[in-house]
Design an enzyme around this catalytic site. Structure first.
Site, PDB file in Angstrom:
ATOM      1  N   SER A 125      67.618  43.946  21.026  1.00 28.98           N
ATOM      2  CA  SER A 125      68.004  45.270  21.497  1.00 28.98           C
ATOM      3  C   SER A 125      69.019  45.984  20.622  1.00 28.98           C
ATOM      4  O   SER A 125      69.057  47.207  20.593  1.00 28.98           O
ATOM      5  CB  SER A 125      68.526  45.182  22.934  1.00 28.98           C
ATOM      6  OG  SER A 125      69.618  44.291  23.013  1.00 28.98           O
ATOM      7  N   HIS A 167      62.194  46.175  24.940  1.00 26.75           N
ATOM      8  CA  HIS A 167      62.019  47.235  23.927  1.00 26.75           C
ATOM      9  C   HIS A 167      60.676  47.161  23.212  1.00 26.75           C
ATOM     10  O   HIS A 167      60.403  47.972  22.332  1.00 26.75           O
ATOM     11  CB  HIS A 167      63.150  47.167  22.896  1.00 26.75           C
ATOM     12  CG  HIS A 167      64.501  47.302  23.510  1.00 26.75           C
ATOM     13  ND1 HIS A 167      65.099  48.522  23.751  1.00 26.75           N
ATOM     14  CD2 HIS A 167      65.367  46.363  23.981  1.00 26.75           C
ATOM     15  CE1 HIS A 167      66.281  48.325  24.312  1.00 26.75           C
ATOM     16  NE2 HIS A 167      66.457  47.031  24.472  1.00 26.75           N
ATOM     17  N   LYS A 196      62.910  51.838  29.941  1.00 24.80           N
ATOM     18  CA  LYS A 196      62.909  52.204  28.520  1.00 24.80           C
ATOM     19  C   LYS A 196      61.646  53.002  28.200  1.00 24.80           C
ATOM     20  O   LYS A 196      61.534  54.133  28.630  1.00 24.80           O
ATOM     21  CB  LYS A 196      63.149  50.957  27.691  1.00 24.80           C
ATOM     22  CG  LYS A 196      64.633  50.599  27.824  1.00 24.80           C
ATOM     23  CD  LYS A 196      65.025  49.211  27.619  1.00 24.80           C
ATOM     24  CE  LYS A 196      66.514  49.079  27.956  1.00 24.80           C
ATOM     25  NZ  LYS A 196      66.939  47.723  28.162  1.00 24.80           N
TER      26      LYS A 196
END
Ligand SMILES: *Cc1c(COP(=O)(O)O)cnc(C)c1O
Length: 385
Positions: free
Chosen positions: A178, A206, A238
């Site tokens: 991250s 992610h 996200k």
């Protein structure tokens, strides 16, 4: 008892340029935002595909609220498990190619729940040393023997696995790291774990939406599957642009988490309207390949621009493109200088990253334009890193 001591500690944190302050966002998440009353161009959200403010997602949220109301109203095991949650779980299972998926209210809770639902002090957990804080916290909380292996180093992992006689062994890593943006070396890590009869858990917060076929994430990107990575975690705040998280895996895994994961059991279910919004964003994630193509173009443009400027970029193929600065103080100065030019980038400092490894964490979104990336490059050139 007074709070003087806390005051002194806070002052020390200020003196080290480590003090955290919240900014007030007064617009939706987008490339152009209003922060503390000022318009600026932002390169720091995790809304990689630009879905947080997408009309279809907003519409689904509204319809979800009309149909199911706003609050989940109870935990999943009492009567808060709505049809919206169930449908989303089925769709996430299909998306990840796993038999089942289980929704959690946040990624932090999914990680705490998954690791603690599986391990106790008879077991051992092996974590990449730069794993996300929620994974590290989960491992520590479980009481399992806790070991960190060198970043992306399967040999180091192997040495540690050789020395353990624990009941269960669990290897855990981010799919996309991250704060660095690089990918886990799963083609090396998975077989290493398999040789020692250890499970592999990947937190692909992610990776989902951004990489892999149809946005199926890091495991798919490497052509691996459920035999290589048995426990797959994704977050919805996200690239999916909503909020919440899921764990995907076998029937036995999911049933075990329903029985034992305390962050699943002892909490109110996420809003069913959010689940409906996420179903809409999952459709967009899969259908709109152009978002990933566009993101890739922007990543290439940014990287080659930084190369020309001689900037110290990390080796990342993802929308996370950190510029390594070093000291926290310098990172704060650069971030302030960029802000004066109307550009908002988060300075990431210890303890989120190691001492001396402060960075500007640039993130790109499919909603950014090439002109906006050029604007960022021009500003970076002017602030003289
Ligand atoms: C953001 C993040 C989480 C936490 O997810 P939330 O839904 O924001 O709680 C977990 N793991 C990783 C790797 C993350 O980047």
């Amino acid at each position: 008892m007074s709070f003087d001591q806390l005051g002194a500690e806070l002052q020390a944190r200020r003196d080290q340029s480590l003090y955290r302050q919240r900014r007030i966002l007064q617009s939706p998440q987008a490339p152009e935002v209003i922060v503390d009353g000022k318009p600026c161009l932002a390169f720091c959200s995790n809304d990689y595909l630009g879905l947080a403010n997408h009309p279809d997602v907003i519409q689904a949220l509204k319809q979800g609220a009309d149909r199911y109301g706003v609050g989940g109203g109870a935990s999943h095991l009492v009567n808060g498990h709505s049809q919206a949650h169930n449908a989303l779980e089925e769709e996430l299972a299909e998306f990840t190619g796993r038999p089942r998926a289980l929704l959690f209210s946040t990624g932090y809770m999914a990680n705490i729940g998954a690791i603690n639902g599986l391990l106790n002090k008879q077991d051992a957990v092996f974590q990449d040393r730069v794993n996300h804080a929620s994974l590290l916290d989960a491992g520590l909380l479980s009481g399992a023997r806790f070991q960190r292996f060198l970043h992306n180093d399967a040999d180091n992992l192997n040495t540690r696995l050789e020395r353990t006689e624990a009941r269960r062994k669990l290897v855990v890593c981010d799919g996309v790291f991250s704060m660095d943006g690089d990918l886990a070396d799963l083609p090396a890590i998975s077989p290493t774990a398999a040789r020692h009869n250890a499970w592999v858990m990947v937190d692909d917060a992610h990776g989902f939406g951004c990489i892999g076929q149809g946005g199926r994430g890091t495991v798919d990107h490497f052509g691996l599957g459920a035999d290589d990575v048995q426990i797959l975690v994704g977050t919805l705040g996200k690239a999916f642009g909503t909020s919440g998280a899921f764990v995907a895996g076998s029937e036995e895994l999911i049933e075990t988490l329903i029985q034992y994961a305390r962050t699943y059991i002892y909490t109110t279910s996420m809003s069913p309207a959010i689940a409906e919004a996420t179903r809409a964003s999952l459709k967009l994630v899969q259908a709109e390949e152009w978002r990933r193509d566009k993101l890739q173009q922007l990543i290439n443009r940014f990287r080659s621009g930084c190369d020309q400027l001689g900037l110290n970029l990390m080796d990342s193929p993802t929308p996370i493109q950190p510029i390594l600065v070093g000291e926290a103080e310098k990172a704060m100065q650069i971030s302030a200088a960029l802000e004066a030019k109307g550009i908002f980038i988060g300075a990431i400092r210890p303890p989120t990253v190691p001492q001396g490894a402060a960075r500007l964490r640039v993130t790109l979104s499919a909603d950014h334009s090439e002109a906006q990336v050029d604007q960022l490059l021009a500003a970076l050139e002017e602030v003289a890193l």
